[in-house]
Design a protein around this motif. Structure first.
Motif, PDB file in Angstrom:
ATOM      1  N   ASP A  20       0.816  -1.219   0.000  1.00 48.02           N
ATOM      2  CA  ASP A  20       0.000   0.000   0.000  1.00 48.02           C
ATOM      3  C   ASP A  20       0.846   1.265   0.000  1.00 48.02           C
TER       4      ASP A  20
ATOM      5  N   HIS B 202       2.626   1.788   4.638  1.00 50.01           N
ATOM      6  CA  HIS B 202       3.055   1.011   5.802  1.00 50.01           C
ATOM      7  C   HIS B 202       4.366   0.308   5.491  1.00 50.01           C
TER       8      HIS B 202
ATOM      9  N   ARG C 127       3.241   2.691  10.185  1.00 49.47           N
ATOM     10  CA  ARG C 127       2.963   3.627   9.089  1.00 49.47           C
ATOM     11  C   ARG C 127       4.116   4.613   8.977  1.00 49.47           C
TER      12      ARG C 127
ATOM     13  N   LYS D  22      -1.872  -8.848   1.764  1.00 48.56           N
ATOM     14  CA  LYS D  22      -2.741  -9.521   2.734  1.00 48.56           C
ATOM     15  C   LYS D  22      -1.952 -10.173   3.866  1.00 48.56           C
TER      16      LYS D  22
ATOM     17  N   THR E  80      -4.618  -9.527   9.246  1.00 52.54           N
ATOM     18  CA  THR E  80      -5.846  -9.247   9.993  1.00 52.54           C
ATOM     19  C   THR E  80      -6.192 -10.364  10.965  1.00 52.54           C
TER      20      THR E  80
ATOM     21  N   SER F 209      -4.975  -5.262  -7.154  1.00 52.50           N
ATOM     22  CA  SER F 209      -5.416  -4.404  -6.057  1.00 52.50           C
ATOM     23  C   SER F 209      -4.738  -4.839  -4.763  1.00 52.50           C
TER      24      SER F 209
ATOM     25  N   VAL G  51      -4.710  -5.288  -0.719  1.00 49.44           N
ATOM     26  CA  VAL G  51      -5.644  -5.510   0.383  1.00 49.44           C
ATOM     27  C   VAL G  51      -5.464  -4.421   1.430  1.00 49.44           C
ATOM     28  N   LYS G  52      -6.575  -3.865   1.911  1.00 46.62           N
ATOM     29  CA  LYS G  52      -6.508  -2.876   2.980  1.00 46.62           C
ATOM     30  C   LYS G  52      -6.217  -3.587   4.289  1.00 46.62           C
ATOM     31  N   VAL G  53      -5.203  -3.120   4.984  1.00 42.86           N
ATOM     32  CA  VAL G  53      -4.793  -3.760   6.233  1.00 42.86           C
ATOM     33  C   VAL G  53      -5.140  -2.858   7.405  1.00 42.86           C
TER      34      VAL G  53
ATOM     35  N   GLU H  37      -4.743  -0.569  10.737  1.00 46.35           N
ATOM     36  CA  GLU H  37      -3.670   0.332  11.146  1.00 46.35           C
ATOM     37  C   GLU H  37      -2.830  -0.302  12.243  1.00 46.35           C
TER      38      GLU H  37
END
Length: 588
Positions: free
Chosen positions: A205, A208, A229, A290, A312, A444, A446-448, A450
Motif C-alpha cells: 500500500d 506502511h 505507518r 494480505k 488481519t 489491487s 488488500v486494505k490492512v 492500522e
C-alpha cells in the motif's frame, strides 16, 4: 568464487560471487491441487558499471569508462533491489571506487550509491544502460542519512525508493527521468522513536512498512518484527536528527507473549503448536499485501522454513517444507507464486535437518546454531526456486530457476555463483529475479488494519517482553497420532542449556514412526557465538526409513551466527532411504 559480478534478468536476477536464493504441515495432500507444469525460463544478464582492477587513484581509466561515469570495485557490495513501476528498470546499491583526483563529475562516483539499470536493452541519454541516482547529491540534501546499505525497494510513484533506513526522494521527478538530477534528490533518514530499525520492507500500500529490531535476552541475540505507518515530517522537534525525515508511527509488535507459542507447557506435558503466529525474521509481504512473510520457529527439528501470516486474522500458512534452509523470498503480485532462495538441491543442511518428523524440541536451544550452518563465511549456498501458492507437497519441491546451463565456471548454474537476497517480482508478474509468465493486470492491494489485531501496539519506552519458554523439568510430549516422548529440560531456572529426548513409537502423521534418543547441550560463548555438544541415536520406520546418528563421542559444533564459519569435530550422519548425508568439513 572469482572476482566477477553479474546482474541478470530472467526476462531478472542478481548474481555474482556470493551475490545470490504451504499450507499447514498437516494438510492432507489429497485436498491440494497437483503440482504445476514446468515453466519456461529465460535468463538475460544485465550490464553494470565497469569494474576497476584496484581501488587506487587512476584505476578507473577512460578506456574502462569513456563516459566518465565511474567504476565499481572488484568487491562491489552489490545489493539487488526491486523493479521500478514501469518494469523496465531495476534498482540496486553498489560500491563505486571513485577517483578523487579526477575532475568533476567523475569524482562524485564514490562509495555506496543507488543505481537504476535498464532491463529492456536500451540506454539512458548519455549512452549508459545504467544511471547513478544518488551520485553527487549535495551534503545538505542528505542530512542525518546513513549509508545506502541493504536491498533497495521502489515506491509505486517511481519517485522514491528505500535503501537501508533511508528514503531516496526526487520530489516530482521519476528517479530514472532526465529531470531527476542530483540537486533534486534528497536522502531522508527513517526515524522511530523507540530505537534503531533494520530489514525494512515496504508494504504494497506504500504507506506502511515492516521492520525488525535486535535485542539481547538471556545472554543471546534476539529480534522482534514490527509493523507501522510512515509519514514525512519536514520539521521534527524531538529526537535525532532534527532534520526533515520519514517517521514510523502507529507501530505494532508482531509478537504477543500471551498468544499460543510454538512449544508450550500444559501441566507436565509439552505441546507443539505448528500454527502459532511466531514471527521471526521479517521477509516482506505477499503481493496483495494480505500477509506478512517471515522465517518462523521450526515445525520439524532443525528445519528452517518460511511462513506467511494474515495481517488481519493471524492465520499462518507454511510456505516451505523441504528440510534445506530457506530465507529470502518474494511473493508474486497475485499471491499465486513465490520465488525463494533455498539451499535445497545443494545438500548443505541435509546432514542436520534431512530426517523428517522430529518434533522441534531440541530447537528450544539450537535454532541459532543450526541456521548459521547454511553459509561458509561470505559464501552463500542459496539457489533460486519457483514454487506455487500451495508450496512443497509430496514429491513437488518447486522448479529450480537457474537449472539451465552446463555447470561450468561462469554458466548460469555454476555452483560457485550462489544467490544472495533478495529476489523480486516485476509489477506485472512477467519478470523476477529469474522467471517470466503471462502478464498480470494491475493487482489491487488488500486494505490492512492500522494496528495488527494479533500483535501488541508499541509506544516509546515500553519494555520488551521475554519470549515464553518451558521451564526446566521433565515433560511428556504426545505424538499427534501415536506414541510419546520423554523430554528433559535442564537449566538454571532462567535459561535452558540441555534438552534430552527419548522417543517411544512416536508419530505425528501416522505414516512414519520415530524411535530413539537425542540430547543437545549449548554453551554460550558470547552474544552471537555458541558451542553445541550433540548426541543423537534416532531412527524412523514406515513410509520412509531414516536415521540420524552421532559417533560414540558425539558431534561438537562451535559457530558464530554473525560470521557463519564453524568448527566441528566428531561425526553426525543422516541416512534417508539409503542416501547418506554428512556435515561439511568445518563448514566448507
Amino acid at each position: 568464487m572469482g572476482a566477477r559480478i553479474r546482474l541478470a534478468v530472467a526476462t531478472l536476477s542478481l548474481l555474482g560471487p556470493c551475490i545470490f536464493a504451504a499450507p499447514s504441515s498437516f494438510t492432507r495432500l489429497d485436498i491440494l491441487p497437483p503440482p504445476p507444469d514446468t515453466e519456461p525460463i529465460e535468463i538475460i544478464e544485465l550490464p553494470l558499471p565497469p569494474v576497476a582492477p584496484t581501488q587506487d587513484q587512476g584505476a578507473c581509466t577512460l578506456e574502462l569508462n569513456p563516459h566518465r561515469t565511474g567504476c565499481i570495485a572488484v568487491d562491489p557490495s552489490l545489493q539487488g533491489g526491486t523493479f521500478l513501476p514501469d518494469g523496465n528498470h531495476v534498482i540496486a546499491t553498489v560500491n563505486f571506487t571513485g577517483d578523487p583526483a579526477a575532475p568533476d563529475p567523475a569524482s562524485v562516483y564514490m562509495g555506496m550509491q543507488m543505481i537504476a539499470v535498464r532491463t529492456n536493452g536500451t540506454t539512458f541519454p548519455n549512452g549508459d544502460p545504467w544511471k547513478c541516482i544518488t551520485c553527487g547529491v549535495p551534503e545538505e540534501n542528505k542530512t542525518g542519512s546513513e549509508e545506502l546499505t541493504e536491498y533497495p525497494q521502489a515506491f509505486k510513484d517511481g519517485r522514491r525508493a528505500m535503501a537501508g533506513s533511508n528514503i531516496v526522494d526526487c520530489g516530482d521527478a521519476e528517479l530514472t527521468s532526465p529531470q531527476c538530477t542530483p540537486d533534486k534528490v534528497h536522502i531522508y533518514p527513517i526515524w522511530w522513536e523507540a530505537g534503531s530499525i533494520r530489514e525494512l520492507r515496504i508494504h504494497p500500500d506504500n504507506v506502511h512498512l515492516g521492520f525488525s529490531s535486535f535485542t539481547q535476552q538471556n545472554g543471546a541475540l534476539g529480534q522482534y518484527a514490527y509493523f507501522g505507518r510512515i509519514v514525512f515530517n519536514p520539521s521534527p522537534e524531538v529526537g535525532e536528527p532534527l532534520s526533515p525525515r520519514y517517521e514510523v508511527v502507529n507501530v505494532t509488535r508482531l509478537f504477543n507473549p500471551n498468544a499460543p507459542q510454538p512449544v508450550e507447557v500444559k501441566g507436565k506435558q509439552l505441546v507443539t503448536n505448528p500454527d502459532a503466529t511466531a514471527v521471526g525474521e521479517l521477509r516482506g509481504f505477499s503481493g496483495t499485501g494480505k500477509e506478512i512473510t517471515y522465517v518462523g520457529a521450526p515445525v520439524e527439528s532443525s528445519n528452517i522454513d518460511a511462513f506467511a501470516a494474515d495481517l488481519t486474522t493471524g492465520k499462518v500458512r507454511r510456505l516451505t517444507q523441504h528440510p534445506e534452509y530457506v530465507d529470502p523470498l518474494d511473493i508474486s503480485p497475485d499471491d499465486q507464486w513465490a520465488v525463494i532462495l533455498d539451499t535445497r538441491g545443494t545438500d548443505r543442511q541435509m546432514w542436520l535437518s534431512g530426517m523428517r518428523g522430529i518434533p522441534p524440541v531440541t530447537d528450544l536451544i539450537t535454532t541459532s546454531i543450526t541456521s548459521a550452518t547454511r553459509n561458509n563465511g561470505q559464501r552463500r549456498f542459496f539457489v533460486p526456486w519457483l514454487i506455487d501458492y500451495h508450496g512443497d507437497r509430496g514429491s513437488y519441491f518447486g522448479q529450480q530457476i537457474n537449472a539451465a546451463g552446463d555447470g561450468t565456471p561462469g554458466a548460469i548454474n555454476d555452483p560457485n555463483w550462489n544467490a544472495r537476497a533478495d529476489p523480486r517480482w516485476s509489477p506485472d508478474g512477467t519478470q523476477i529475479m529469474y522467471f517470466y509468465r503471462t502478464p498480470l493486470a494491475p493487482q489491487s492491494v488488500v486494505k490492512v488494519p492500522e494496528f495488527i489485531p494479533w500483535g501488541v501496539p508499541v509506544n516509546a519506552g515500553d519494555p520488551l517482553p521475554v519470549r515464553p519458554a518451558p521451564a526446566p523439568g521433565i515433560y511428556t510430549l504426545n505424538g499427534k497420532v501415536s506414541g510419546s516422548a520423554r523430554v528433559e529440560l535442564i537449566g538454571d531456572g532462567t535459561t535452558i542449556d540441555t534438552v534430552a529426548v527419548r522417543y517411544i513409537k512416536f508419530s505425528d502423521d501416522g505414516v512414519n514412526t520415530l524411535h530413539g534418543s537425542e540430547s543437545v547441550t549449548i554453551t554460550r560463548l558470547s552474544l552471537s557465538s555458541s558451542r553445541a555438544d550433540w548426541y543423537s541415536d534416532l531412527w524412523s520406520t514406515g513410509e520412509t526409513r531414516s536415521s540420524k546418528r552421532t559417533g560414540r563421542g558425539g558431534f561438537h559444533l562451535e559457530i558464530d551466527s554473525l560470521v557463519n564459519i564453524f568448527k566441528a569435530n566428531g561425526t553426525m550422519v543422516t541416512t534417508i532411504d539409503g542416501h547418506v548425508y554428512k556435515p561439511p568439513a568445518n563448514g566448507t
